[in-house]
Design a protein around this motif. Sequence first.
Motif, PDB file in Angstrom:
ATOM      1  N   ALA B 174       0.642  -9.270  -9.514  1.00 21.88           N
ATOM      2  CA  ALA B 174       0.051  -8.002  -9.956  1.00 21.88           C
ATOM      3  C   ALA B 174      -1.144  -7.649  -9.081  1.00 21.88           C
ATOM      4  N   PHE B 175      -1.937  -8.674  -8.742  1.00 22.47           N
ATOM      5  CA  PHE B 175      -3.116  -8.447  -7.896  1.00 22.47           C
ATOM      6  C   PHE B 175      -2.691  -7.868  -6.549  1.00 22.47           C
ATOM      7  N   VAL B 176      -1.745  -8.548  -5.895  1.00 19.11           N
ATOM      8  CA  VAL B 176      -1.322  -8.104  -4.555  1.00 19.11           C
ATOM      9  C   VAL B 176      -0.699  -6.711  -4.633  1.00 19.11           C
ATOM     10  N   ALA B 177       0.157  -6.503  -5.658  1.00 18.82           N
ATOM     11  CA  ALA B 177       0.845  -5.214  -5.762  1.00 18.82           C
ATOM     12  C   ALA B 177      -0.159  -4.078  -5.908  1.00 18.82           C
ATOM     13  N   ALA B 178      -1.150  -4.254  -6.782  1.00 17.32           N
ATOM     14  CA  ALA B 178      -2.142  -3.196  -6.977  1.00 17.32           C
ATOM     15  C   ALA B 178      -2.995  -3.020  -5.732  1.00 17.32           C
ATOM     16  N   LEU B 179      -3.310  -4.141  -5.089  1.00 11.63           N
ATOM     17  CA  LEU B 179      -4.151  -4.096  -3.887  1.00 11.63           C
ATOM     18  C   LEU B 179      -3.492  -3.259  -2.800  1.00 11.63           C
ATOM     19  N   VAL B 180      -2.179  -3.448  -2.596  1.00 11.82           N
ATOM     20  CA  VAL B 180      -1.492  -2.734  -1.517  1.00 11.82           C
ATOM     21  C   VAL B 180      -1.176  -1.304  -1.924  1.00 11.82           C
ATOM     22  N   SER B 181      -0.905  -1.092  -3.231  1.00 11.56           N
ATOM     23  CA  SER B 181      -0.425   0.228  -3.640  1.00 11.56           C
ATOM     24  C   SER B 181      -1.479   1.319  -3.419  1.00 11.56           C
ATOM     25  N   VAL B 182      -2.755   0.981  -3.556  1.00  9.70           N
ATOM     26  CA  VAL B 182      -3.790   2.018  -3.417  1.00  9.70           C
ATOM     27  C   VAL B 182      -3.910   2.515  -1.977  1.00  9.70           C
ATOM     28  N   PRO B 183      -4.102   1.612  -0.977  1.00  9.23           N
ATOM     29  CA  PRO B 183      -4.100   2.141   0.390  1.00  9.23           C
ATOM     30  C   PRO B 183      -2.761   2.756   0.791  1.00  9.23           C
ATOM     31  N   ALA B 184      -1.649   2.260   0.238  1.00 10.92           N
ATOM     32  CA  ALA B 184      -0.352   2.858   0.573  1.00 10.92           C
ATOM     33  C   ALA B 184      -0.304   4.304   0.114  1.00 10.92           C
ATOM     34  N   SER B 185      -0.814   4.576  -1.098  1.00 10.74           N
ATOM     35  CA  SER B 185      -0.781   5.962  -1.557  1.00 10.74           C
ATOM     36  C   SER B 185      -1.765   6.811  -0.763  1.00 10.74           C
ATOM     37  N   ALA B 186      -2.897   6.203  -0.349  1.00 12.05           N
ATOM     38  CA  ALA B 186      -3.831   6.939   0.502  1.00 12.05           C
ATOM     39  C   ALA B 186      -3.184   7.273   1.833  1.00 12.05           C
ATOM     40  N   ALA B 187      -2.413   6.306   2.377  1.00 11.73           N
ATOM     41  CA  ALA B 187      -1.734   6.552   3.649  1.00 11.73           C
ATOM     42  C   ALA B 187      -0.686   7.651   3.478  1.00 11.73           C
ATOM     43  N   ALA B 188       0.020   7.627   2.330  1.00 11.92           N
ATOM     44  CA  ALA B 188       1.020   8.666   2.084  1.00 11.92           C
ATOM     45  C   ALA B 188       0.361  10.036   2.020  1.00 11.92           C
ATOM     46  N   PHE B 189      -0.806  10.087   1.348  1.00 15.22           N
ATOM     47  CA  PHE B 189      -1.525  11.363   1.277  1.00 15.22           C
ATOM     48  C   PHE B 189      -1.930  11.819   2.675  1.00 15.22           C
ATOM     49  N   THR B 190      -2.445  10.872   3.490  1.00 17.24           N
ATOM     50  CA  THR B 190      -2.881  11.238   4.829  1.00 17.24           C
ATOM     51  C   THR B 190      -1.706  11.746   5.662  1.00 17.24           C
ATOM     52  N   LEU B 191      -0.543  11.104   5.494  1.00 24.46           N
ATOM     53  CA  LEU B 191       0.634  11.564   6.231  1.00 24.46           C
ATOM     54  C   LEU B 191       1.007  12.980   5.812  1.00 24.46           C
ATOM     55  N   LEU B 192       0.999  13.236   4.492  1.00 26.90           N
ATOM     56  CA  LEU B 192       1.289  14.594   4.025  1.00 26.90           C
ATOM     57  C   LEU B 192       0.277  15.569   4.605  1.00 26.90           C
ATOM     58  N   TYR B 193      -0.975  15.128   4.660  1.00 27.11           N
ATOM     59  CA  TYR B 193      -2.010  16.015   5.206  1.00 27.11           C
ATOM     60  C   TYR B 193      -1.780  16.247   6.693  1.00 27.11           C
TER      61      TYR B 193
END
Lengths: 256, 376
Positions: B174-193
Amino acid sequence: MGAGHAHRLHRPGRSPVHELPPHTKLVAVLGFVVVVVSTPREAVWAFALYALLLAGVAGAARVPAGFLLKRLLIEVPFVAFALLMPFVVPGERTELLGVPLSVPGLWGAWNVLAKGTLGVAASVLLAATTDLRALLLGLQRLRMPPLLVQIASFMIRYGDVVTDEMRRMSVARRSRGFEARGVRHWGVLAGSAGALFIRSYERGERVHLAMVSRGYTGTLPVLDETPATRAEWARAAALPLAALLICLICLLGRTP
Amino acid sequence: MRRPGVAHATPCRSVIRALLQVLCSSVHHSGVHVPDGFINAPVSAAAGLVAAGAVAVSLRGARRELDQRTAPLAGLVAAFVFAVQMLNFPVAAGTSGHLLGGALAAILVGPWTGVCCIAVVLLMQGLLFADGGLTALGVNITVMGVVTVAVAYALFRGLVLVLPRARRSVTAAAFVAALVSVPASAAAFTLLYAVGGTTDVPIGTVLTAMLGVHVLIGVGEAAITMLTVGAVLAVRPDLVYGARGLTAPLKLRVGGELVDARPAAGTAATAPASSGSPKKLWIGGVVTALVLAGVVSFYASASPDGLEKVAADQGIDAKAEEHAAAGSPLADYGVEGVETERLSGGLAGVIGVGVTLAAGTGVFWAARRRKTPADA
């Protein structure tokens, strides 16, 4: 819906805007926002006219300006983003009071501020003139999947219950001398979050059983099926159509 | 080497970088609730289609898991996510963070129900609180719901299957999954931007700033998610969707020998869920791959535009400011833009491949786990 659900968002009233069927209002707001977003940012006067249109709607709905402005504060984090744009965006520079600013950055900031603010204002007006249940019915009439509408309606109905439960936990923690000051106290807070999840989930199971015992089969009956008349559609469409007209005029004005 | 222009460039860029950090953290603080006018109309519409498709698939998945109970249970979980996002976790010196909840929802109630809940929370926040623009709803659901949940759950599932079967591995996963998911969603947002942003911010710098800030935020999110999952596991382990496989099969001692118990009512209830899970996981992996591939291909198609734009900017700069000292930092951004745009494209690829791999491994392991008891 009980008194606790009235929120500060909705302002009950009997204005012409309040009395429009909810789905026409949803379509109108969505159409308006789409037109606003598609308007080229150089057309500054068009945005002023859009703001006037919204002010007209607010006037017709008798929503006071103070209420509207207070609700606009939700946008503040993005205002910070917008205000930084003139400093960080590369490109042509201009001087303002001795501070070098980027021209594309200024346009970008204006773009986000104008469109974001108009979008928030339109949503605030929708929420202020439509009560929650009507909003959900509107979504259902617009053919949103019924299951999604049901999930949303349960979230709305029990949102305050769950939030209250969280507040009671916080009161209980504090009355036992607990004060969250730093990372060391996260365990306690996470324990509360876990307990909140278990309570919410178990409440969901109880709600389901109560519903089944009252004959629930997976769908909720639609009680008031009142289709909108043509006149109501026309009144609701006035806002997006006026905005579209402004948008088209400014697009035609730019072409030559 | 030490031209005046270079000496000038370094502080200027560090200032810009610091400003971008502030900017990105301010974006985060609203929970990346993108307002109207931030992403252009075509990309918003495309993201809306992706979000609608993902929500439709998730609704079917949730109904398969919960059938009649879907509406009340998912509704209450959505209310929980909504409430827990308001819970403040003090960090230090008056600053505090709060949970985004995507990874937590995915682990506690499963990816399908998780996506439905987050989507409903975002829809209601947009409609009632005007938090997040209506035209940006698709972007918000894609970034905060679909990408976060998909990345978190694929990683979590993969780790749980690889790690030894213990409660501690669930919390660690759970720790690793949450840790990676936040920057991953930030990266997805940046890509959309990068594809549909209405203003050309130097994307490479934004990406590094976004990732930097969000790795930090991710650490907090990971700690809180881990502690919360641990707290639920300690009391009602049966409620944690991600830990369903952990309960040891019931054994009976018959004449001193341990024998598998006949599947009783309790185990029969869990059996269909576990037998369906590889298929679900596989579908989840495919959806993730499609979403990510879509984002990446958008990016690929827009990439020449970006390059042209940078080239044009450089040309304009060269004409507008002939003196080399002032021109050099701007030229520097241009080059950095190109470099990091490629980097960001590559990063998207890496994330996509990583997720697909994680999901693939998960399927493989799940299939193997399932075969063994069935054959025995």
